[in-house]
Scaffold this motif. Structure first.
Motif: not given
Length: 121
Positions: A64-84
């Motif tokens: 559970e702590e790992g998932f919390r940390r994982y969410i903090e480092v993600l920067s995926l914005d599904a509305g702006n999903l370019s190849e980059q």
């Protein structure tokens, strides 16, 4: 935080989770025991059981702590999903996996989630 969860060195639950993650990184799951964890943190052998019913519950809390940390480092914005952006997401995912092996294995490995005794949703 209640008085019951605080000890002279701070938050014992947090200390146990951090020390357990260190033990997982150093020795793997087979090398983690509640007794060894208590010794690492400097508390009685029974102290971890005030926060975690057993090793399985401890492992779930680490995941559970790992998932919390994982969410903090993600920067995926599904509305702006370019190849980059997708490439950046993949790099962040791989970096997290490599830098946080002790969490990643519990989070996405099948053994923990197939274990009997997990609470049903």
């Amino acid at each position: 935080m209640t008085e019951k969860t605080r000890y002279h060195h701070g938050d014992l639950r947090r200390s146990l989770l951090d020390a357990a993650a260190e033990l997982l990184r150093e020795e793997g799951e087979a090398g983690l025991s509640m007794r060894q964890l208590a010794a690492r943190v400097g508390v009685s052998r029974t102290a971890p059981y005030h926060h975690f019913k057993d090793k399985q519950e401890l492992l779930c809390a680490i995941a559970e702590e790992g998932f919390r940390r994982y969410i903090e480092v993600l920067s995926l914005d599904a509305g702006n999903l370019s190849e980059q952006r997708l490439q950046r997401f993949v790099r962040e995912y791989l970096d997290f996996a490599l830098d946080n092996v002790e969490y990643y294995d519990l989070m996405f490995g099948s053994r923990l989630w197939k274990s009997p005794g997990l609470p049903k949703p």
